[in-house]
Design an enzyme around this catalytic site. Structure first.
Site, mmCIF file in Angstrom:
data_model
loop_
_atom_site.group_PDB
_atom_site.id
_atom_site.type_symbol
_atom_site.label_atom_id
_atom_site.label_comp_id
_atom_site.label_asym_id
_atom_site.label_seq_id
_atom_site.Cartn_x
_atom_site.Cartn_y
_atom_site.Cartn_z
ATOM 1 N N VAL A 16 -3.325 21.999 -20.675
ATOM 2 C CA VAL A 16 -2.093 22.085 -21.479
ATOM 3 C C VAL A 16 -1.297 20.772 -21.522
ATOM 4 O O VAL A 16 -0.828 20.359 -22.589
ATOM 5 C CB VAL A 16 -1.245 23.309 -21.066
ATOM 6 N N SER A 132 7.268 13.387 -16.725
ATOM 7 C CA SER A 132 8.010 14.583 -16.335
ATOM 8 C C SER A 132 8.521 15.339 -17.545
ATOM 9 O O SER A 132 8.872 14.748 -18.559
ATOM 10 C CB SER A 132 9.203 14.213 -15.451
ATOM 11 N N GLY A 134 7.249 18.867 -17.886
ATOM 12 C CA GLY A 134 6.423 20.068 -18.018
ATOM 13 C C GLY A 134 5.733 20.119 -19.372
ATOM 14 O O GLY A 134 5.642 19.111 -20.081
ATOM 15 N N LYS A 186 8.125 8.641 -9.941
ATOM 16 C CA LYS A 186 7.906 10.051 -10.313
ATOM 17 C C LYS A 186 7.881 10.934 -9.068
ATOM 18 O O LYS A 186 8.421 12.041 -9.064
ATOM 19 C CB LYS A 186 6.589 10.204 -11.095
ATOM 20 N N HIS A 189 11.380 11.442 -8.070
ATOM 21 C CA HIS A 189 11.953 12.394 -9.033
ATOM 22 C C HIS A 189 11.667 13.818 -8.554
ATOM 23 O O HIS A 189 12.551 14.675 -8.519
ATOM 24 C CB HIS A 189 11.341 12.163 -10.429
ATOM 25 N N ASN A 190 10.427 14.060 -8.170
ATOM 26 C CA ASN A 190 10.061 15.406 -7.728
ATOM 27 C C ASN A 190 10.736 15.775 -6.414
ATOM 28 O O ASN A 190 11.138 16.923 -6.213
ATOM 29 C CB ASN A 190 8.543 15.524 -7.592
ATOM 30 N N GLU A 193 14.020 16.783 -7.270
ATOM 31 C CA GLU A 193 13.868 18.109 -7.915
ATOM 32 C C GLU A 193 13.819 19.217 -6.845
ATOM 33 O O GLU A 193 14.473 20.261 -6.987
ATOM 34 C CB GLU A 193 12.577 18.077 -8.740
#
Ligand code: 6PG
Length: 482
Positions: A16, A132, A134, A186, A189-190, A193
């Protein structure tokens, strides 16, 4: 194939994220070569979305590579790990000097450094790009954090910037730094998050402990989303809390098994923080909170064995306390962002990346999971230059000062009622540690000197000192081993 008919860019991996990124590229006018190990997946993407743009599916990797304009720009969207190495190894014999391979997965930054070195030695560019947002972000405009050589960014940047999210015409994509810098950013970033999600979860637990219904809680988060806390995660919290399970008629959150998953990026953020010696307790607590949640045997045994208060909050003015929870959440979130950004700066020094933190905040303003109103403020605070930490930026320090009484009360009430708030409490501990004129480190040094002659420095005179604890107790000059 005639050179003028070659594809602008190629995407490998039609799961996806890969197919949505390929569609985003095609929708933005690029001709996109597609490849997936199982050809039927590529065919399905073209059958379903072929009308969205110029797709060039290939059944063989050789044909895929041959169909690309030079320097080739190939974006690998396969699962991070061994799959990425396999893609790289199969591409290498087919590529020519100057071609660019982009890894758009959540790869560990040390792996990216290793891969970049390997391809550089072969005259190829390797770009570890954090992406990032999704599935929807990949399709409609993610935040993109590419690392790698500057030269590769000249060929790649315009395309990535075009397909990224935009804020007031500014793309949420910029060159981060060499080799692993993009994947490092990244990763952090997570990590942020994780802390953000855990802090939101703690606010939710407190609202629940106040006896609010799910509808009321959803309304509160929706209201919070109109102020300082305005962010994607707060917005979707309201939606998730409002969702009623069709099977049982119960709030969906009550039906979901209470064990949080994780795929590793939060853990890596903490591991790197430990290696660099940069404080990251908010992110660490959020990783550990997920770990405890997914330890059924520990939780079952502890529920049976450990006593505690009834987890009911006894507050006089419910609405005032809800406002205090909002302030505690905002303050904790600021500490988590500050710690994550400090980690990026430490790593930037360590690895020679020269990362501009204000640019990082700028490209996180839209497209990514932690997008938030706060990021515009962070961007401008860092852009002003010379900031030691976000916490001490004058406007932020003032807001934290204004919130601290509420924040302390929320943590105190939660502790008294037995509601776990590890991130709220960790953030507050960091705030207090950082601002304290003296912490308990002097005693630590005394103890270390006692049991291991580790020596200490004195506040009043220069030199390194040791007390002869096991002898006559006198102080003598020590060797510098503190
Ligand atoms: C993003 C997300 C994405 C993914 C995380 C979730 O930026 O789009 O962060 O990368 O959702 O990997 O991580 P966990 O599965 O570890 O929670």
């Amino acid at each position: 194939m005639s050179p003028e008919n070659r594809a602008d860019v190629g995407v490998i991996g039609m799961a996806v994220m890969g197919s949505n990124l390929a569609r985003n590229l095609a929708r933005n006018g690029y001709s996109v070569a597609l490849y997936n190990r199982t050809t039927s997946k590529t065919e399905a993407v073209v059958a379903e979305h072929g009308g969205e743009g110029d797709f060039r599916p290939a059944a063989e990797l050789e044909d895929f590579v041959a169909s690309l304009e030079r320097p080739r720009r190939i974006i690998s969207m396969v699962k991070a790990g061994r799959g990425t190495d396999a893609v790289i190894d199969s591409l290498i014999p087919l590529l020519e000097e100057g071609d660019i391979v982009v890894d758009g997965g959540n790869s560990q930054f040390e792996d990216t450094r290793r891969r970049e070195r390997k391809l550089r030695e072969l005259g190829l560019h390797f770009v570890g790009a954090g992406i990032s947002g999704g599935e929807v972000g990949a399709l409609e405009g993610p935040s993109i954090m590419p690392g790698g050589s500057r030269e590769s960014y000249e060929a790649l940047g315009p395309i990535l910037e075009k397909i990224s999210a935009h804020v007031d015409g500014e793309p949420c994509c910029t060159w981060i730094g060499t080799d692993g810098a993009g994947h490092y950013v990244k990763m952090v970033h997570n990590g942020i998050e994780y802390a953000d999600i855990q802090a939101i979860g703690e606010a939710y637990e407190l609202l629940k402990a106040l006896g609010l219904t799910y509808g009321e809680m959803a309304d509160i988060f929706a209201t919070w989303n109109t102020g300082d806390l305005d962010s994607y995660l707060i917005e979707i919290t309201s939606e998730v809390l409002r969702k009623v399970d069709a099977r049982t008629g119960k709030p969906l959150v009550e039906v979901i098994v209470d064990a949080a998953g994780m795929k590793g990026t939060g853990t890596w953020t903490v591991q790197s923080g430990l290696t660099l010696g940069t404080p990251l307790n908010t992110i660490a607590e959020s990783v550990f909170a997920r770990a405890v949640s997914s330890h059924p045997s520990l939780r079952k045994a502890a529920q049976a064995a450990l006593d505690g208060p009834d987890q009911k909050l006894h507050v006089e003015d419910r609405d005032a306390f809800i406002e205090q929870i909002r302030q505690a959440l905002w303050s904790s979130k600021v500490v988590a962002y500050a710690q994550g950004l400090d980690e990026i700066r430490m790593a930037s020094k360590e690895y020679g990346w020269d990362i501009d933190v204000s640019e990082v905040a700028k490209i996180w303003r839209a497209g990514c999971i932690i997008r938030a109103k706060l990021l515009e403020r962070i961007r401008s605070e860092y852009a002003a230059g010379g900031l030691v930490s976000l916490l001490v930026a004058p406007s932020v320090a003032q807001d934290l000062a204004d919130s601290q009484e509420a924040w302390r009360n929320v943590v105190a009430q939660a502790v008294a009622a037995g509601v776990p708030v590890p991130v709220f409490a960790a953030a507050l501990a960091h705030y207090d540690l950082a601002r304290a004129p003296r912490v308990n480190a002097a005693l630590t040094q005394g103890l270390r000197d006692y049991f291991g002659a580790h020596t200490y420095l004195r506040t009043d005179i220069d030199g390194v000192w040791h007390t002869d604890w096991s002898g006559d107790g006198s102080e003598i000059p020590g060797e510098d081993m503190h």
